[in-house]
Design a protein around this motif. Structure first.
Motif, PDB file in Angstrom:
ATOM      1  N   UNK A  26       0.860  -1.185   0.000  1.00 22.78           N
ATOM      2  CA  UNK A  26       0.000   0.000   0.000  1.00 22.78           C
ATOM      3  C   UNK A  26       0.889   1.224   0.000  1.00 22.78           C
ATOM      4  N   UNK A  27       0.485   2.255  -0.707  1.00 25.64           N
ATOM      5  CA  UNK A  27       1.319   3.442  -0.878  1.00 25.64           C
ATOM      6  C   UNK A  27       1.652   4.114   0.444  1.00 25.64           C
TER       7      UNK A  27
ATOM      8  N   UNK B  95       8.954   6.830  -1.177  1.00 24.70           N
ATOM      9  CA  UNK B  95       9.298   7.027  -2.583  1.00 24.70           C
ATOM     10  C   UNK B  95       9.022   5.728  -3.319  1.00 24.70           C
ATOM     11  N   UNK B  96       8.591   5.844  -4.561  1.00 25.72           N
ATOM     12  CA  UNK B  96       8.434   4.668  -5.414  1.00 25.72           C
ATOM     13  C   UNK B  96       9.427   4.806  -6.555  1.00 25.72           C
ATOM     14  N   UNK B  97      10.336   3.860  -6.637  1.00 27.11           N
ATOM     15  CA  UNK B  97      11.299   3.805  -7.737  1.00 27.11           C
ATOM     16  C   UNK B  97      10.903   2.608  -8.583  1.00 27.11           C
ATOM     17  N   UNK B  98      10.387   2.875  -9.745  1.00 31.54           N
ATOM     18  CA  UNK B  98       9.892   1.798 -10.598  1.00 31.54           C
ATOM     19  C   UNK B  98      10.983   1.391 -11.570  1.00 31.54           C
ATOM     20  N   UNK B  99      11.419   0.148 -11.456  1.00 33.72           N
ATOM     21  CA  UNK B  99      12.497  -0.348 -12.299  1.00 33.72           C
ATOM     22  C   UNK B  99      11.976  -0.944 -13.594  1.00 33.72           C
ATOM     23  N   UNK B 100      10.685  -1.097 -13.722  1.00 32.51           N
ATOM     24  CA  UNK B 100      10.092  -1.665 -14.927  1.00 32.51           C
ATOM     25  C   UNK B 100       8.589  -1.539 -14.864  1.00 32.51           C
TER      26      UNK B 100
ATOM     27  N   UNK C  82      -1.778   2.022  -9.857  1.00 31.38           N
ATOM     28  CA  UNK C  82      -2.395   2.586  -8.657  1.00 31.38           C
ATOM     29  C   UNK C  82      -1.342   3.017  -7.639  1.00 31.38           C
ATOM     30  N   UNK C  83      -0.351   2.176  -7.419  1.00 30.29           N
ATOM     31  CA  UNK C  83       0.715   2.502  -6.469  1.00 30.29           C
ATOM     32  C   UNK C  83       1.448   3.765  -6.881  1.00 30.29           C
ATOM     33  N   UNK C  84       1.758   3.892  -8.155  1.00 24.44           N
ATOM     34  CA  UNK C  84       2.468   5.080  -8.641  1.00 24.44           C
ATOM     35  C   UNK C  84       1.569   6.320  -8.547  1.00 24.44           C
ATOM     36  N   UNK C  85       0.304   6.180  -8.919  1.00 22.13           N
ATOM     37  CA  UNK C  85      -0.615   7.320  -8.861  1.00 22.13           C
ATOM     38  C   UNK C  85      -0.853   7.796  -7.429  1.00 22.13           C
TER      39      UNK C  85
END
Length: 76
Positions: free
Chosen positions: A31-32, A37-42, A72-75
Motif C-alpha cells: 500500500x502506498x 518514494x516509489x522507484x519503478x524499475x520496470x 495505482x501505487x504510482x498514482x
C-alpha cells in the motif's frame, strides 16, 4: 540506494527474490502509505490475478499493458 543509506522495500508480482534480493511485498499486499518514494524499475505486464474490474480504480484506458496495481501505487 544502499550507498545513500536507504532501505529498499522490494515489491514484485509474487514472492521470492529479484536479482538475489528478497521480495518483501507483492502487488496485492503493498500500500502506498508504507512508502516514502516509489522507484519503478520496470512496468510488468498484468499478473494473472490482476483483474481490471477489481482494480478498475488504477486502470487508465491503455493500462492493459501494465499491471493495474502498479499504476495505482504510482498514482497514489
Amino acid at each position: 540506494v544502499f550507498d545513500a543509506g536507504m532501505v529498499p522495500l522490494v515489491v514484485a508480482p509474487h514472492g521470492g527474490e529479484v536479482d538475489g534480493v528478497p521480495v518483501q511485498r507483492t502487488f496485492a499486499t503493498v500500500r502506498s502509505i508504507e512508502l516514502d518514494v516509489v522507484l519503478r524499475a520496470g512496468a510488468p505486464a498484468p499478473a494473472p490475478d490482476a483483474l481490471p474490474q477489481r482494480d478498475a480504480k488504477a486502470g487508465a484506458e491503455d493500462a492493459s499493458r501494465v499491471d493495474p496495481r502498479v499504476l495505482l501505487l504510482v498514482e497514489e
